[in-house]
Write an enzyme that holds these catalytic residues in place. Structure first.
Site, PDB file in Angstrom:
ATOM      1  N   CYS A  13     -15.379   4.662   0.118  1.00  0.00           N
ATOM      2  CA  CYS A  13     -14.015   4.685   0.591  1.00  0.00           C
ATOM      3  C   CYS A  13     -13.293   5.819   1.284  1.00  0.00           C
ATOM      4  CB  CYS A  13     -13.260   4.355  -0.630  1.00  0.00           C
ATOM      5  SG  CYS A  13     -13.074   5.721  -1.771  1.00  0.00           S
TER       6      CYS A  13
ATOM      7  N   ARG B 169       1.458   5.564  -4.632  1.00  0.00           N
ATOM      8  CA  ARG B 169       0.161   6.045  -5.352  1.00  0.00           C
ATOM      9  C   ARG B 169       0.680   7.107  -6.365  1.00  0.00           C
ATOM     10  NH1 ARG B 169      -4.834   8.839  -1.969  1.00  0.00           N
ATOM     11  NH2 ARG B 169      -5.018   6.310  -1.681  1.00  0.00           N
TER      12      ARG B 169
ATOM     13  N   HIS C 158      -7.773   0.881  -7.485  1.00  0.00           N
ATOM     14  CA  HIS C 158      -7.587   0.992  -6.052  1.00  0.00           C
ATOM     15  C   HIS C 158      -7.599  -0.369  -5.584  1.00  0.00           C
ATOM     16  CE1 HIS C 158      -6.696   3.139  -2.782  1.00  0.00           C
ATOM     17  NE2 HIS C 158      -7.620   3.676  -2.235  1.00  0.00           N
TER      18      HIS C 158
ATOM     19  N   ASP D 161     -18.797   6.670  -4.462  1.00  0.00           N
ATOM     20  CA  ASP D 161     -17.710   7.417  -4.194  1.00  0.00           C
ATOM     21  C   ASP D 161     -17.631   8.801  -4.501  1.00  0.00           C
ATOM     22  OD1 ASP D 161     -14.926   7.937  -3.625  1.00  0.00           O
ATOM     23  OD2 ASP D 161     -14.185   6.526  -5.310  1.00  0.00           O
TER      24      ASP D 161
ATOM     25  N   GLN E  46      -7.963  -0.618  -1.170  1.00  0.00           N
ATOM     26  CA  GLN E  46      -9.211  -0.355  -0.771  1.00  0.00           C
ATOM     27  C   GLN E  46     -10.068  -1.342  -0.692  1.00  0.00           C
ATOM     28  OE1 GLN E  46     -10.196   2.825   0.667  1.00  0.00           O
ATOM     29  NE2 GLN E  46     -11.970   1.468   1.162  1.00  0.00           N
TER      30      GLN E  46
ATOM     31  N   ARG F 247      -8.506  -0.763   6.147  1.00  0.00           N
ATOM     32  CA  ARG F 247      -7.363  -0.727   5.303  1.00  0.00           C
ATOM     33  C   ARG F 247      -5.980  -1.075   6.115  1.00  0.00           C
ATOM     34  NH1 ARG F 247      -7.510   3.280   1.429  1.00  0.00           N
ATOM     35  NH2 ARG F 247      -5.589   2.309   0.863  1.00  0.00           N
TER      36      ARG F 247
HETATM   37  N1   CP Z   1      -9.736   5.915   0.514  1.00  0.00           N
HETATM   38  C1   CP Z   1      -8.213   6.518   0.309  1.00  0.00           C
HETATM   39  O1   CP Z   1      -7.788   5.623  -0.515  1.00  0.00           O
HETATM   40  O2   CP Z   1      -8.345   7.362   1.219  1.00  0.00           O
HETATM   41  P1   CP Z   1      -7.099   8.359   1.180  1.00  0.00           P
HETATM   42  O3   CP Z   1      -7.294   9.220  -0.366  1.00  0.00           O
HETATM   43  O4   CP Z   1      -7.081   9.353   2.239  1.00  0.00           O
HETATM   44  O5   CP Z   1      -5.815   7.623   1.077  1.00  0.00           O
END
Ligand code: CP
Length: 308
Positions: free
Chosen positions: A266, A107, A134, A225, A137, A294
């Site tokens: 998400c 990430r 992303h 979001d 997700q 997820r």
């Molecule tokens: N939706 C998501 O990626 O959550 P986090 O940022 O908690 O990993």
């Protein structure tokens, strides 16, 4: 062995196979304690590095648990604490990690970091979120929609608010899974033209509608979001809130969607900013199924990457 970098760079057939595999794995372990291993242990003997340059709850925990359920081991690394955060190149980091681990999930902020990691690693690399996309997700989101309502192909998905990295991956998924995509939000926060172009080139009916009530009319799925993403400066907060206030997903807006429409986010959510608690906790919402999926979707992604 294959990288999972984005939805638009993975074939539609492979994406479909991953969703089917995720659903089968979820069914196979239904009712078992979460810490028990899957029967077939496909990741036995595999070591997975999970690198975070940004905060995470869902991605961190779901990848970690997923690897363990499949019989592998993980190490969770903070970008700041690695030499990566102190001047070592991404290429050298990728080469070194490839000598220790079998799979890397990262990430990060810049997409270029992900691409360089993938270019120089000799093990598969998974995109756990960048400023631009992303994909993990949205694999979970497609899985969640289909669990509740059947095939997503041909359905109307409406994105409300900021055309951010999560919206980008939804546009990619529209192109690969064949659903209609409507964006409603202020012009300054439109999704990137390149991603709209990808969807349209793949036959998607993409609509941009500034009036949220018109946009949501007859929607099968409404998604939003946070109004301020992790990579946005704190100074943008007040302006963003002023721009996006009219795009809040509340019960009045959901009333324009189909009666059986689903609501997704998400997470993490800022309750009563982009979505009201009444919608988050209401009958349309599947946000916690999304979060659970997820885990299952990423297990399928890891198996696909490693060919196991
Ligand atoms: N939706 C998501 O990626 O959550 P986090 O940022 O908690 O990993």
């Amino acid at each position: 062995m294959t990288d999972f970098l984005d939805i638009h760079t993975t074939s539609a057939a492979d994406l479909r196979a991953m969703i089917d595999s995720a659903r089968a794995m979820k069914t196979a372990r239904k009712g078992r304690p979460k810490g028990t291993a899957d029967d077939d242990l496909p990741l036995a003997g595999h070591m997975v590095a999970l690198i975070f340059e940004k905060p995470s709850t869902r991605t961190r925990v779901s990848f970690d648990v997923g690897v363990r359920q499949m019989g592998g081991q993980t190490m969770v690394l903070s970008g700041k604490e690695m030499q990566l955060g102190h001047g070592e190149t991404i290429a050298d980091t990728a080469r070194v990690l490839s000598r220790y681990v079998d799979l890397i999930m990262i990430r990060t902020f810049e997409e270029q970091t992900l691409l360089e990691m993938a270019e120089h690693a000799t093990v598969p690399v998974i995109n756990g979120l960048t400023n631009r996309t992303h994909p993990c997700q949205i694999m979970a989101d497609v899985m969640t929609y289909e669990e509740h309502r059947g095939a997503i192909k041909g359905k109307k998905v409406v994105w409300c608010g900021d055309g951010n990295n999560v919206a980008a991956s939804f546009l990619h998924a529209a192109g690969q899974f064949g659903f209609d995509f409507t964006f409603t939000g202020p012009q300054t926060l439109d999704p990137e033209a390149e991603w709209i172009g990808f969807a349209r080139e793949n036959g998607v009916r993409v609509t941009v509608e500034r009036d949220p009530a018109k946009a949501v009319l007859d929607a099968d799925l409404v998604v939003t979001d946070t109004w301020v993403s992790m990579h946005d400066p704190e100074s943008a907060k007040e302006r963003r809130h002023n721009q996006l206030r009219g795009y809040q997903v509340n019960e009045a807006l959901m009333a324009h969607a189909k009666p059986d429409a689903l609501f997704m986010h998400c997470l993490p959510a800022h309750r009563n900013d982009e979505v009201t608690s009444a919608v988050m906790d209401g009958p349309h919402s599947v946000v916690f199924d999304e979060a659970e999926n997820r885990l299952h979707a990423q297990k399928a992604i890891m198996r696909w990457c490693l060919g196991v």
